[in-house]
Design an enzyme around this catalytic site. Sequence first.
Site, PDB file in Angstrom:
ATOM      1  N   ASP A  12      -1.729   6.568  -6.630  1.00 40.05           N
ATOM      2  CA  ASP A  12      -2.237   5.410  -5.074  1.00 40.05           C
ATOM      3  C   ASP A  12      -2.132   3.826  -5.034  1.00 40.05           C
ATOM      4  O   ASP A  12      -2.955   3.934  -6.446  1.00 40.05           O
ATOM      5  CB  ASP A  12      -3.407   6.127  -4.433  1.00 40.05           C
ATOM      6  CG  ASP A  12      -3.173   5.152  -3.354  1.00 40.05           C
ATOM      7  OD1 ASP A  12      -2.839   4.989  -2.434  1.00 40.05           O
ATOM      8  OD2 ASP A  12      -4.761   4.909  -2.558  1.00 40.05           O
ATOM      9  N   ASP A  59       0.749  -0.939  -0.178  1.00 39.45           N
ATOM     10  CA  ASP A  59       0.071   0.076  -0.360  1.00 39.45           C
ATOM     11  C   ASP A  59       1.155   1.181   0.467  1.00 39.45           C
ATOM     12  O   ASP A  59       1.964   1.404   0.560  1.00 39.45           O
ATOM     13  CB  ASP A  59      -0.965   0.368   1.177  1.00 39.45           C
ATOM     14  CG  ASP A  59      -1.977   1.246   1.054  1.00 39.45           C
ATOM     15  OD1 ASP A  59      -1.984   2.339   0.727  1.00 39.45           O
ATOM     16  OD2 ASP A  59      -2.869   1.105   2.344  1.00 39.45           O
TER      17      ASP A  59
END
Length: 510
Positions: A390, A186
């Site tokens: 992201d 992440d």
Amino acid sequence: MLALSLSLSLPPSTVLSSLSLTTLFPTLPLQNMRGKIAMPILFSFLFLSLSSAFSTPLDFQTLVLSPLPKPHTLSWTQQDSESLTLPDPSQTPTTTLSVQLHHRDSLPSLESTPDTLFTRRLQRDAARAKTLTDAVKLAAKANVSRARGKGGFSSSVTSGLAQGSGEYFTRIGIGTPPKYSYMVLDTGSDVVWIQCSPCKKCYTQSDPVFDPKKSTTFAGVTCGSPLCRRLDSPGCNNRQMCLYQVSYGDGSFTFGEFSTETLTFRRVRVKNIALGCGHDNEGLFVGAAGLLGLGRGKLSFPNQAGRRFGNKFSYCLVDRSASSKPSSVVFGESAVSRTAVFTPLLTNPKLDTFYYLGLTGMSVGGVRVKGITESLFKLDSTGNGGVIIDSGTSVTRLTRPAYVALRDAFRAGAADLKRAADFSLFDTCFDLSGKTVVKVPTVMMHFAGANVALPASNYLIPVDSKGSFCFAFAGTMSGLSIIGNIQQQGFRVVYDLAGSRIGFAPRGCD
């Protein structure tokens, strides 16, 4: 020649808005022409004006249509458990490590119908985008409070795992001997953490919960250590050992001992990585044993292990349905693709976790969209606005004025396609049932110093099994724009932290 010179001198807005001779040529003595000259002038003008208006046709590319497929099921081999000790961090970095990435829908425990999986993905995505946006707002408010002398504020940066939306996983060995588990990768989170026994409360994961007592390399961190002070909100137990807690936007959290441990990536062992050993992990976590934070903060994995890999890493994300070859994440010099185009990495002085880029505009059909300007994506002095990239967000969100301009340009270019009803957050959808290929306008993202042309499958995607395809962008009322993983698919995205730049290499999964 009169018609030629006059029509070429007119601005396009005049050509399109008014075609009457009396409006265009108010000083021309039409009453004396008796139709002999006026009509040739009129038709010459119309022909040349319309030719000029459409002299630059839009660029199109072919999209090969396929139904929404069922994702493949994960498997792993014994080669994942081989290990090789890394050189000392103070030495010149020569090591490269590479591990496979898998989409979360591939986890065996999450099998379902393709339509259900996609709907859940969009639900997770909406929560993920809100969580990232809220993190930026909280950081901005925190700094305002400090400036006003109202005391400090601390908040851990959130991860999409809180909403079950850690979208890509890898298999990492934890401890010595290594016990392999699925971990979320992440880029929007920093703290590395895993579930640990004994559990006060643990959610269901695909592998056995890690037992720190069975690892010879597990070590707690004392309350007074510099490592403990790096936490946003450190705690301390009655044995003077450091405690951590990471809280998420939906009320989920992980809590436990802060420690150091060895992580094994295929054949490479990385020692002394600070991580949270969570004994109480509650909320909407799903499947994975924990999270490997790849953000920019001081406790992220790239920051902790950066010198050992030259402060460079990259990944390539294949579509969740592409079972022929897994994705990969690479740390080290090999992470930098020679075919990548680069844009400078920007910094939010109020929040160090996210990777900010300078988006300057977008094109549809080879034509710059006039309503999308660099000013719409500016990061202001309070830490609001800007554009981040992201790995955990699926659909790219653009601040509302930019999205509307992009959407309208795409709708105009795709006017020949049959429209379909809106779907979830998508308001531009098409009924492509019965077709095998279609021509769609090209879409390009313009970053400072880098133009990134998207494959058609990165912006027109299937949303059900009935032949509905939607334009995979969305608008947001927040000032924060997010480049999501659907638009990143197929590119090797290079995080050259040493050079403070982000790169995009097309066909990077080959």
